[in-house]
Design an enzyme around this catalytic site. Structure first.
Site: not given
Ligand SMILES: Cc1cc2nc3c(=O)[nH]c(=O)nc-3n(C[C@H](O)[C@H](O)[C@H](O)COP(=O)(O)OP(=O)(O)OC[C@H]3O[C@@H](n4cnc5c(N)ncnc54)[C@H](O)[C@@H]3O)c2cc1C
Ligand code: FES
Ligand code: FES
Length: 1335
Positions: A116, A268, A1266
């Site tokens: 849309q 991240n 609407e």
């Molecule tokens: C949009 C969104 C929705 C989410 N929904 C959920 C949900 O529904 N349920 C839920 O449980 N979680 C949820 N999360 C959280 C998500 O599970 C965690 O953010 C994710 O698992 C972190 O992993 P990463 O690899 O991205 O960590 P990173 O961001 O890369 O690292 C996180 C931290 O871990 C440390 N670290 C990473 N690896 C190591 C290592 N090997 N040794 C030592 N330290 C380490 C880093 O130093 C840092 O401090 C959500 C996140 C987002 C962004």
């Molecule tokens: S078409 Fe999906 S947000 Fe507008």
């Protein structure tokens, strides 16, 4: 991006092209890089936090060990570019383009009417594309998984899902749902009893096949790089951060020893959120992504050892594989993890997030940690000093230093033991939305019994969502060892847990009673689940369990919506060339899908363009004592700071200031703006502006506060018919009550966006703005700058969703930007971040409705005395109109002979609320349906009978004394009853409810009378400009704005019919205030009606001029006639004008013929609720809408479905949370949940009523933008019906107050039982709650 220290070259590919970035900045994410550095703007920004999927792209990597290429979708907004070394990125531009060839995914989503506004579309396309790269014929589960991280605010998802289903032979037909007929097989698939004609909205036969051999190959150079890894450390220096990516474990451990404070980044998704939203910055970031040890998978006899670097998606696949191979009793923890991994975040985040990152982040609502903790997992960690094992237990999760990793340690892998004999493990979670939402509370529970007994040997319980960390109920578990698994144990266990796991009344996150109730509800679920399994183990053992308690323990499945859309096809005599009445694809559909549709922020930057970031008030009501911008002005890249002193003309209209001056009246009010050479610089500097406030009294946040301080906007509005007081004396019963209705955030996917471009001559400026009302924007800018309007041209090409939120607010934001442009002399780009957008721009008005109803014992309502209070926020905006609409439309479909309604707008210290789809009707009519339901309950009558009894039946007058014929209302109601097999299903629902104690079903049918339009004549005028060029091509311009509602498509259809030429001859570019001046904002469902008339008028003028030429040469071609007209000096350009309808309201007399016509409709919805958690599932909805002769049934059905799903959000999901001081907490999709794909009813049928003439609108059509919103309330009332069934069974009073939205919290707490009663009641006066309702 040039920095002093020498960086390595960052090598990756984008869409098959090699990128060598010599100055990669670790703080730059892929989304920014694509959009700003390499100008690929198809990938969109909408939230910046991984929650919406608008920025989805595909990443491919080659694994030299398995020799496989993996493709996975990611949220580009959270991918640091430095993490892309050796990766191939594919964006929407890479898979197809109008200029070359469009990809089948792009074609199908467009042709299935899955776009849309099109802002979510590139993200959707890339999620689907990635799915098909991995699974060319995807299963239902894979489809739902792939879309779990993508939000769409317009379509209601059904057509998007259908476009993906078309790739899957097994799921392209609803036979898979166990039905006998196929829903895509027209005519055979009519819902029972259907009689109207059917047609297809698109032709599947036209779809190109998917040919996987046509896809990009993985760049051989990257393959070679992966096969010959240079293990040297890569370093990238940015402005504030250095990224170090070691190639070996030894290097990694040494780096960690050297920089113990440096985070390790893998996905991240935790760190990135912290850096963006908490504005944390790290001088060093270490990336362990190239360390093979972190990705190893080892199967042992005792269990699995999984590398910490594996993504959650990889973990899910590994666990699923093991579960499929081993006996169920050995894989209990794996099954529990898998259950959560299906709903944890969206697919993109699961693809990015690592197991180690998840564990180490120790989020308080982590879904996996409570399960890993009770499952006794072990962390294998390493440092230069050696290897160590750390138990993943409550002490680790609490972050106790002696139980955690040391700063120089790295998590290498996680040992996940297999379950042993006598062990039972389960996981629970309840979130505000079924998927892609953090849990409110979750839990992992494990019990071990003594050999072949039901005596507890060991018990562990970990809860998430209760405290600042995941916490254990250790004391309770210890005390329960040795106890039998029976009801007595359960009762005591609940008491102990409630005592041990307590939550103060002011706990962050609020919902205190609900969260505490969930702790024991989960425990009860675990108790039943274990009991069931013990029973299976030992059928004649000493555990007893009744069948109907156990059968409904399961969570609701993730279901895929499907359904039938029916409408009357065009007359068989209509020429094929005439597109009116046909389901034509959105004019920009394909461009949406290829990313070539240009939105405001997609426009190329101009030389010396500046970016704006605003500083907003942190106080609800305060005097500004001082503002010190010196530090901000000295920040890198900053050009200027703009304040109220810089406004050359008016600093706003009425009481709405552009820049706050002297005083602030809400949190989020703009005080000043920083203009800098990049948004990052502007934002960083904006944090350095020092403002000293002096708080002022009073601070008014809620409707109650406003009543206490008599703080209102405008006078009270009142409408009355009959003699209410007299009627109350003659009725059998009187009922009094009140209901609270929460507000709603527009959540358009494209945030507010504006570009102001000074033209450098005669003070002219061009404004490119995402606005529903270009003329209003022009007017505000003119007033602000003190300039005539003729120097200001506002351009609107398209808007990425608006829903009322881009009616007045863009004028304010454009004016803020225009002052900056005038002061700096530079072009200004002002794009609100999602958090600022939600904070600053307000939304739908929350409402308090009070009612006193007099009725007879047969359900006939004789008298109603109603009072509405809406929370208008701090300035008038459109609030007075909203309250007027709420009053004018409150009666909905009912004739109440004696009715008095009064309404007031409360002035509070909240951001000013504004227009929103439905404009007061969804609130006012909801209150009416609440008291109609209450009357039915009081009379012990079925609600549908009371609705029928009180409905308008004959030609009559509304409360504002406008005559109307309710014939189509009755027809919609009857057809909806029939289509939904209402009575048959009601019986089935009753039967289900008798069989099930903890799950209940509910069914509700709601009628609708929706009046289209505005109460003032001038709102109905419209103009158009139609120009024919000598080659025969036609350019149409009109005063409406394309918001996604398909107005441009309809206007082309109108012009095509009127000029009798194919649509391909006609082009429609942008809307701007120089081509069509003095336009009326697009809204109120009238856009196509009035602009269609104007386009028709222009075309008719032109055809009249061409008539003599055509009659002289009837066999000539269009091109010949046009040329001849030119030769004869006949003007080929015409302005069309539509003067509009006469409309007016006399509030003194309480009467007015305001609305040109009415749209009628009805919706029947069925839901199932889980009384223990408050979860609900939308099972089926049938809608019948009176669309008359639809100009474009695909567009109109799209509007109905999209509005309905937005209504489902309004009435059941979306909850704005404010602190007692009026600070909005819910500032992103992370906290504010709009419907996602699984919230759409599993069966979703929409029928247009067989057409009847509507002489007021063009071609007898009706505006449907609407109306569908209110029909979402049928889900609310179905939930209320299910709750009523539960309450009846538990002997609770049949009338209770259920406020909107019916969130999981509201549902759970309405189904009172032993668990809700166990929670000790806290004296709310003793402590300040975290959040408060504002109406
Ligand atoms: C949009 C969104 C929705 C989410 N929904 C959920 C949900 O529904 N349920 C839920 O449980 N979680 C949820 N999360 C959280 C998500 O599970 C965690 O953010 C994710 O698992 C972190 O992993 P990463 O690899 O991205 O960590 P990173 O961001 O890369 O690292 C996180 C931290 O871990 C440390 N670290 C990473 N690896 C190591 C290592 N090997 N040794 C030592 N330290 C380490 C880093 O130093 C840092 O401090 C959500 C996140 C987002 C962004
Ligand atoms: S078409 Fe999906 S947000 Fe507008
Ligand atoms: S913008 Fe990236 S997920 Fe929303």
């Amino acid at each position: 991006m040039s920095h002093s220290k020498e960086s390595d070259e960052l090598i990756f590919f984008v869409n098959g092209k090699k990128i060598i970035e010599r100055n990669a900045d670790p703080e730059v994410n892929l989304l920014f890089y694509l959009r700003k550095n390499i100008r690929l703007t198809g990938t969109k920004y909408s939230c910046g936090g991984g929650d919406c999927g608008a920025c989805t792209v595909m990443i491919s990597r080659y694994d030299p060990i398995s020799k496989k290429i993996s493709h996975f979708s990611v949220a580009a907004c959270l991918v640091p570019i430095c993490s892309l070394y050796g990766a191939a990125v594919t964006t929407v531009e890479g898979i197809g383009s109008i200029k070359t060839r469009i990809h089948p995914v792009q074609e199908r989503i467009a042709k299935s009417h899955g776009t849309q506004c099109g802002f979510c579309t590139p993200g959707m396309v890339m999620s689907i594309y990635t799915l098909l790269r991995n699974h060319p014929e995807p299963s239902t589960e894979q489809i739902m998984e792939s879309l779990s991280g993508n939000l769409c605010r317009c379509t209601g998802y059904r057509p998007i899902v259908e476009s993906v289903k078309s790739f899957s032979p097994s799921s392209s037909c609803c036979l898979m749902y166990g039905k006998e007929k196929c829903c895509l097989d027209e005519e055979k698939n009519e819902p029972e009893g259907k009689t109207s004609a059917f047609s297809k909205l698109y032709k599947k036969e036209e779809f190109q096949p998917l040919d996987v051999t046509q896809e990009f190959i993985f760049p051989p150079e990257l393959k070679r790089m992966a096969e010959d890894p240079q293990n040297r450390t890569l370093t990238f220096h940015g402005e504030r951060t250095t990224w170090i990516a070691p190639g070996t474990l030894t290097d990694l451990l040494e780096l960690k020893m050297k920089y113990p404070g440096a985070p390790l980044v893998i996905g991240n998704t935790s760190l990135g959120i912290e850096m963006k939203f908490k504005e944390v910055s790290y001088p060093i970031i270490i990336s362990p992504a190239r360390i093979l040890e972190l990705f190893a998978v080892t199967n042992t006899k005792e269990g699995l050892i999984l590398g910490a670097g594996l993504s959650l998606s990889q973990v899910k696949d590994i666990l699923a594989d093991v579960v499929s191979r081993l006996p169920k009793e050995r894989t209990q923890m794996y099954c529990a993890l898998l259950k959560h991994l299906r709903t944890l975040a969206g697919q993109q985040i699961r693809n990015m997030a690592s197991l180690g990152g998840h564990i180490i982040s120790r989020l308080p609502t982590s879904d996996l940690n409570p399960v890993l903790g009770v499952g006794k997992c072990i962390l294998n960690v390493a440092s230069t000093e050696g290897i160590q094992q750390i138990p993943l237990n409550d002490r680790f999760l609490a972050g106790l230093p002696d139980a955690s990793l040391k700063p120089d340690q790295v998590l290498i892998s996680v040992f996940m033991p297999l379950s042993r004999k006598g062990e039972f493990l389960s996981a629970f979670r309840q979130a505000p939305r079924q998927q892609n939402a953090f849990a409110v509370v979750n839990a992992g529970m494990r019990v071990v019994f003594k050999n072949n007994t039901s005596t507890i040997k060991d018990l562990s319980i970990l809860y998430g969502g209760i405290g600042a960390t995941v916490i254990g109920a250790n004391k309770s578990c210890q005390q329960l060892i040795g106890r039998h698994w029976d009801e007595e144990m359960l009762k005591e266990a609940c008491g102990m847990v409630l005592e041990e796991i307590s939550l103060p009344a002011s706990a962050p996150g609020g919902m205190v009673d609900y969260r505490r109730t969930l702790t024991t509800s989960f425990l009860y679920k675990f108790y039943l689940d274990v009991l069931k399994r013990l029973k299976m183990r030992e059928p004649c053992g000493d555990c007893d369990i009744s069948k109907n308690l156990c059968q409904d323990l399961e969570d609701f499945p993730l279901t895929m919506p499907h359904g039938v859309q029916s409408f009357k096809d065009v007359d068989s005599q209509q020429p094929l060339r005439d597109p009116v009445g046909r389901p034509i694809m959105h004019q920009s559909g394909i461009k949406h899908a290829t990313g070539e549709a240009v939105f405001c922020d997609d426009m190329s930057p101009l030389a010396e363009e500046l970016f704006l970031a605003v500083v907003t008030s942190t106080r609800p009501h305060a005097r500004i004592i001082s503002l010190d911008a010196s530090e901000a002005l000295a920040s890198p890249g900053v050009f200027d700071v703009i304040t109220a002193q810089d406004v050359p003309g008016d600093n706003g209209r009425e009481e709405e200031c552009l820049y706050a001056q002297d005083e602030v009246i809400c949190v989020g009010q703009i005080i000043c703006a920083v203009a800098a050479d990049s948004y990052a610089h502007a934002k960083q500097a904006s944090k350095k502006v020092q403002i000293v406030y002096e708080d002022l009294e009073p601070t008014i946040v809620t409707v109650q506060d406003a009543l206490q301080h008599e703080s209102f906007i405008g006078p009270e509005k009142k409408l009355e018919q009959g003699d209410v007081q007299l009627a109350f004396n003659c009725v059998d019963q009187i009922l009094e009550g009140e209901v609270h209705f929460g507000g709603q955030e527009h959540f358009y996917m494209e945030t507010q966006s504006v570009r102001v471009v000074p033209k450098g001559e005669d003070e002219q400026i061009d404004i490119y703005v995402s606005s529903q009302d270009a003329a209003f924007t022009q007017e505000m800018v003119a007033r602000t700058l003190g300039m005539p309007k003729n120097r200001i041209n506002c351009h609107v090409k398209r808007v990425g969703g608006a829903f009322g939120g881009k009616a007045t607010k863009p004028g304010l934001l454009a004016s803020v930007a225009a002052v900056a442009a005038q002061k700096t002399g530079c072009s200004i780009r002002f794009i609100l971040e999602r958090g600022d957008d939600m904070l600053i721009t307000g939304g739908r008005h929350p409402l308090l409705g009070k009612y006193k109803i007099g009725f007879m014992n047969d359900g006939k309502i004789k008298a109603a005395d109603i009072q509405f209070y809406i929370n208008g926020g701090c300035t008038p905006d459109d609030s007075e109109l909203v309250i007027e609409y709420a009053l004018l439309k409150l009666e909905n479909a009912y004739k109440i002979p004696n009715l008095c309604v009064r309404g007031r707008v409360c002035r509070t210290n909240l951001p000013s609320n504004t227009a929103f789809r439905g404009f007061g009707f969804p609130q006012g009519a909801f209150v009416t349906e609440t008291w109609v339901s209450a009357v039915a309950a009081k009379c012990h009558l079925p609600p549908e009978k009371v609705r029928e009894l009180n409905m308008y039946k004959d030609i009559d007058r509304t409360i504002h004394k406008q005559e109307f014929d309710p014939k189509n209302l009755i027809k919609c109601w009857e057809m909806c009853m029939e289509n939904s097999s209402y009575y048959k299903r009601k019986k089935a629902v009753d039967e289900f409810n008798q069989q099930s104690f903890w799950k209940k079903r509910g069914l509700a049918i709601i009628p609708m009378k929706f009046s289209v339009g505005f109460p003032k004549t001038f709102y109905y005028q419209a103009a158009a400009l139609v120009q024919i060029y000598t080659d025969g091509s036609v350019l149409v311009a009109h005063g409406g704005v394309e918001l996604g509602q398909g107005i441009n498509t309809k206007m082309i259809q109108v012009a095509s019919r009127e000029l009798e030429i194919p649509m391909s001859y006609i082009h429609l570019d942008e809307m701007n205030t120089m081509t069509v001046p003095n336009t009326i904002g697009t809204g109120g469902s009238t856009g196509a009606d009035v602009n269609g008339k104007a386009v028709q008028n222009a075309c008719q003028i032109l055809m009249k001029r061409l008539e003599p030429i055509i009659s002289q040469n009837p066999n000539g071609t269009w091109e010949e006639w046009v040329n001849e007209a030119f030769i004869q000096s006949i003007s080929l350009s015409a302005t069309g004008y539509f003067r509009g309808y006469r409309a007016g309201m006399d509030w003194e007399k309480g009467e007015g013929d305001i609305y040109p016509y009415f749209v009628f409709g009805a919706a029947c919805s069925e839901v199932e609720i889980d009384c223990l958690t408050g979860a609900h599932k939308n099972i089926r909805t049938d809608i019948v809408m009176d669309g008359s002769f639809s100009i474009n049934p695909a567009v109109d059905i799209g509007q109905i479905e999209g509005a309905f799903v937005q209504g489902v959000g309004l009435y059941t999901l979306e909850e704005l949370k404010y602190s007692p001081e009026g600070v909005l907490y819910t500032r992103g999709p992370n906290q504010y949940k709009i419907p996602s794909v699984t919230d759409v009813p599993e069966e979703f049928h929409v029928s247009l009523l067989p057409p009847t003439p509507n002489p007021k609108a063009i071609y007898s059509s009706k505006g449907l933008g609407e109306a569908g919103m209110f029909l979402g309330s049928s889900v609310f009332f179905a939930i209320a019906d299910a709750v009523a069934a539960a309450r009846k069974e538990r002997g609770l009073p049949p009338i209770w107050s259920m406020n909107s939205p019916a969130t999981a919290e509201v549902i759970r707490m309405s189904c009172e039982d032993q668990f809700t009663n166990m929670v000790p009641k806290m004296d709310s006066k003793c402590s300040k709650p975290w959040s408060i309702p504002v109406a």
